[in-house]
Every structure is written in C-alpha cells, then in structure tokens.
Design an enzyme around this catalytic site. Structure first.
Site, PDB file in Angstrom:
ATOM      1  N   ASN A  57      27.213  51.729  48.414  1.00  0.00           N
ATOM      2  CA  ASN A  57      27.428  51.606  46.525  1.00  0.00           C
ATOM      3  C   ASN A  57      26.259  50.082  45.241  1.00  0.00           C
ATOM      4  OD1 ASN A  57      28.321  54.371  46.400  1.00  0.00           O
ATOM      5  ND2 ASN A  57      30.439  53.449  46.083  1.00  0.00           N
ATOM      6  N   ASN A  85      31.019  46.798  51.933  1.00  0.00           N
ATOM      7  CA  ASN A  85      31.810  45.531  51.952  1.00  0.00           C
ATOM      8  C   ASN A  85      32.003  45.119  52.828  1.00  0.00           C
ATOM      9  OD1 ASN A  85      31.612  45.993  48.763  1.00  0.00           O
ATOM     10  ND2 ASN A  85      32.918  46.518  48.973  1.00  0.00           N
ATOM     11  N   LEU A 132      49.785  45.478  49.982  1.00  0.00           N
ATOM     12  CA  LEU A 132      50.547  44.956  48.871  1.00  0.00           C
ATOM     13  C   LEU A 132      50.459  44.499  47.732  1.00  0.00           C
ATOM     14  CD1 LEU A 132      54.273  45.456  50.935  1.00  0.00           C
ATOM     15  CD2 LEU A 132      53.265  47.590  50.027  1.00  0.00           C
ATOM     16  N   ALA A 188      49.429  41.723  46.072  1.00  0.00           N
ATOM     17  CA  ALA A 188      50.051  40.004  46.212  1.00  0.00           C
ATOM     18  C   ALA A 188      51.268  39.773  46.903  1.00  0.00           C
ATOM     19  CB  ALA A 188      50.701  39.400  44.511  1.00  0.00           C
ATOM     20  N   GLY A 228      51.938  41.275  50.082  1.00  0.00           N
ATOM     21  CA  GLY A 228      51.510  40.836  50.801  1.00  0.00           C
ATOM     22  C   GLY A 228      50.812  42.237  52.120  1.00  0.00           C
ATOM     23  N   ALA A 262      37.685  43.500  46.004  1.00  0.00           N
ATOM     24  CA  ALA A 262      36.919  44.353  47.095  1.00  0.00           C
ATOM     25  C   ALA A 262      37.943  43.220  48.341  1.00  0.00           C
ATOM     26  CB  ALA A 262      35.407  43.293  47.612  1.00  0.00           C
ATOM     27  N   ALA A 263      38.795  43.325  47.533  1.00  0.00           N
ATOM     28  CA  ALA A 263      39.942  42.864  48.761  1.00  0.00           C
ATOM     29  C   ALA A 263      39.973  43.342  49.575  1.00  0.00           C
ATOM     30  CB  ALA A 263      41.329  42.469  47.473  1.00  0.00           C
ATOM     31  N   GLY A 264      40.427  44.766  50.089  1.00  0.00           N
ATOM     32  CA  GLY A 264      40.932  44.878  50.759  1.00  0.00           C
ATOM     33  C   GLY A 264      40.097  45.055  51.681  1.00  0.00           C
ATOM     34  N   ASP A 265      38.728  45.608  51.255  1.00  0.00           N
ATOM     35  CA  ASP A 265      38.416  45.022  52.792  1.00  0.00           C
ATOM     36  C   ASP A 265      37.472  44.324  52.883  1.00  0.00           C
ATOM     37  OD1 ASP A 265      37.311  48.146  50.878  1.00  0.00           O
ATOM     38  OD2 ASP A 265      35.797  47.125  49.641  1.00  0.00           O
ATOM     39  N   SER A 317      38.700  35.991  48.356  1.00  0.00           N
ATOM     40  CA  SER A 317      38.329  36.300  47.968  1.00  0.00           C
ATOM     41  C   SER A 317      38.580  37.073  46.750  1.00  0.00           C
ATOM     42  CB  SER A 317      37.912  38.033  48.345  1.00  0.00           C
ATOM     43  OG  SER A 317      38.698  39.052  48.600  1.00  0.00           O
ATOM     44  N   ARG A 363      37.412  35.080  43.656  1.00  0.00           N
ATOM     45  CA  ARG A 363      35.656  35.184  42.932  1.00  0.00           C
ATOM     46  C   ARG A 363      35.370  36.050  42.339  1.00  0.00           C
ATOM     47  NH1 ARG A 363      33.512  32.794  48.665  1.00  0.00           N
ATOM     48  NH2 ARG A 363      34.769  30.754  48.334  1.00  0.00           N
ATOM     49  N   GLY A 406      33.248  39.741  41.403  1.00  0.00           N
ATOM     50  CA  GLY A 406      32.150  40.590  41.989  1.00  0.00           C
ATOM     51  C   GLY A 406      32.969  40.857  43.494  1.00  0.00           C
TER      52      GLY A 406
END
Length: 315
Positions: free
Chosen positions: A23, A55, A234, A236, A238, A262-265, A295, A298, A300
C-alpha cells in the site's frame, strides 16, 4: 550476529518469503483522532511506502534476511514507487505482479499526538493476489526458510500460501491482521507461529485480552485450536509467548513513542529474519522487540524500520 551497515550486505543468512499487501500510506497528523462527522485541522501530511506485506518485507531485509515477496500493485505511480523501494532494499520482486486496470492499494492513516492511529485501507490490487499466484511462484516458496502471511490479501490466497509452505517443509508465520472473526478450523493447524496483537487475539480466541495474564489464557486457547506457537503482542506491555510447552511474558522496552504505525510489522519481520538464519525463538523474539522499540520512536511505516546494526547497538 554480524553487523549490517546497509541493506545490500552480502553476509545475510536465511531466506524469508512474504506473501502480502503493498500500500501507499497517506499519513496525516493531528492533535487527536476525529470523532464521527467531525472535521479537524491536521498538522502535517506525507506519502509513505507501506502495506503490512511491504512493511514486513522491508523489516526482514533490514534485519538480516534475503527476502522475496509475492503481491500486486497497480500500473500507476504509487505502484512504481513501491516496487522501486523494495528493489532498493535488495528484495526479490519477481513475485509482484502489475495490474493494468486496478489501482495500487492505499491506506489513509491519521496519527494523533499520543502516537495512536486510525487506518482506513482500500485494497486495490492487493485484492487480486490469487491462489494462482502462489502456484505460479512456488519456486519462491521452495527457496524460503520462513514464509510470512498477513490478511490484507484474499484469505483463500493466504491459506494456499500456508498450505504450500507446510507441504514444502517451511516454517510458517501468520500475522492475522486485519481480522474481524475467528478463522476457519482448517487454518491454525497450518501455522507454526501465530502473531496477533491483543485485539486480534481476542477476536480469534473469544477471550478478552486486557492484561498479560489474559493473553496467556488466549494463547492457550489458540494453541488448542491448532496453532503450534502463539506470540501475542501487547504494545508497551511487551509480548506473551507460548512456544512449545513454555509460556513467558517479555516486558516491553520503555521508549518515547511518536508513531506506532509499523511496530507490529517490524516485530514480525525481525522475528522471521532471525528464525530464518537459525536463531532460537527466544533470541528471535528479543530481536523483534528491540527493532519494534526503535521503530516507534520514528515517524512513518517503512522509514521507521531500523537496520540490524542499529538493533545490535541496543542489545
């Protein structure tokens, strides 16, 4: 692990195949998320490469793997930009098709000052990634060590990818996002590592996940439904991991988050990259967590994903 100073490093080990979405993210920032029917004035706007598949591909490449991807874009400027960006990361794009009459997928994202977001996805060409694409590019599955899927392409395609990977003896990872109802009973036995967040885990298990203790119960339920290993992220707080017979809570790393898009990715891509090069599950989880923690500091999606040498400096 060897430090990686660029995405073209020749010492990468392990092969990861991503089957998923591409995307273009249209990202606006505002002091808070708007209420239904409300118009807010934003503070900034950016067009950023994204999609959960894209991602995760970038994350796996930056964090130490050889990466290939199966997906689709439109024959438009967004599609060209997305493919060029992946190529710049050293990602094999031979499995990405161009759809002449369908636009590239887009995600419209609003991020507030508390770093929370709301996302609307218009799938476009992602909706035309069919099971035939998995059959056509089975050689990419065959050369992978780890195959990663999400749910932003048609579900029958995801199931075909998981089944093909299992038949060929590959490690399978499913990040079940987005998900609005439990998966069919035939799905989870195809998954070696199921990686939902707390909302997705609740949807799949029927158990509300409001704490690490709840996540442990949900993980056990998902194991009973067929998933071999379950990692519930989860934010913050963890991550809870049910791997083999072991249940563990990995606390989050305290950071000042500015954008969680994009933290999970990043976690999923980093976890896959580490597994592909032979790391233990424990070490793969730690790598994914440290990368995700960087990530969120930052802005994006893909621009926020760190390189392996950056993550190693935090170990």
């Amino acid at each position: 692990m060897n430090a990686v100073n660029s995405n073209k490093d020749e010492h990468k080990a392990g092969h990861v195949l991503i089957v998923g979405s591409l995307n273009m993210d249209l990202v606006g920032r505002a002091p808070r998320l708007p209420k239904p029917g409300e118009t807010l004035s934003g503070t900034s706007f950016a067009t950023i490469a994204g999609g959960k598949g894209g991602n995760q591909a970038v994350a796996a490449a930056r964090l130490g793997a050889h990466v290939a991807m199966i997906g689709a874009t439109g024959a438009d400027s967004y599609g060209a930009a997305l493919r060029a960006g992946l190529a710049d990361e050293g990602i094999n794009c031979s499995g990405i098709t161009t759809r002449a009459n369908t636009p590239t997928g887009v995600a419209m994202i609003i991020v507030d000052d508390a770093s929370q977001n709301a996302i609307l996805i218009v799938p476009g060409a992602n909706g035309e990634v069919t099971p035939a694409a998995i059959k056509q590019h089975e050689a990419l599955v065959a050369t992978a060590d780890v195959v990663v899927c999400q749910l932003e392409v048609p579900h029958d395609t995801v199931l075909a990818a998981l089944q093909t990977a299992r038949r060929l003896g590959k490690v399978t990872i499913l990040n079940p996002a987005p998900v609005s109802e439990p998966l069919l009973a035939s799905w989870l036995p195809e998954v070696d590592y199921l990686i939902p967040n707390e909302i997705e885990a609740a949807t799949l298990s029927g158990i509300a996940v409001d704490s690490p203790q709840d996540a442990c119960i949900a993980a056990q339920r998902l194991r009973a439904l067929g998933a071999r290993n379950v990692l519930i992220t989860l934010g913050a707080r963890g991550l809870v991991a049910l791997t083999g017979e072991d249940m563990a809570h990995y606390p989050g790393t305290p950071v000042k988050a500015i954008d969680t898009t994009a933290a999970g990715d990043t976690f999923t891509g980093g976890f896959a990259a580490a597994l592909a090069r032979g790391a233990s599950v424990h070490d793969a989880i730690l790598l994914g967590q440290r990368a995700a923690a960087i990530s969120v500091t930052r802005a994006g999606a893909q621009p926020s994903i760190p390189y392996l040498h950056e993550v190693e400096q935090t170990a």
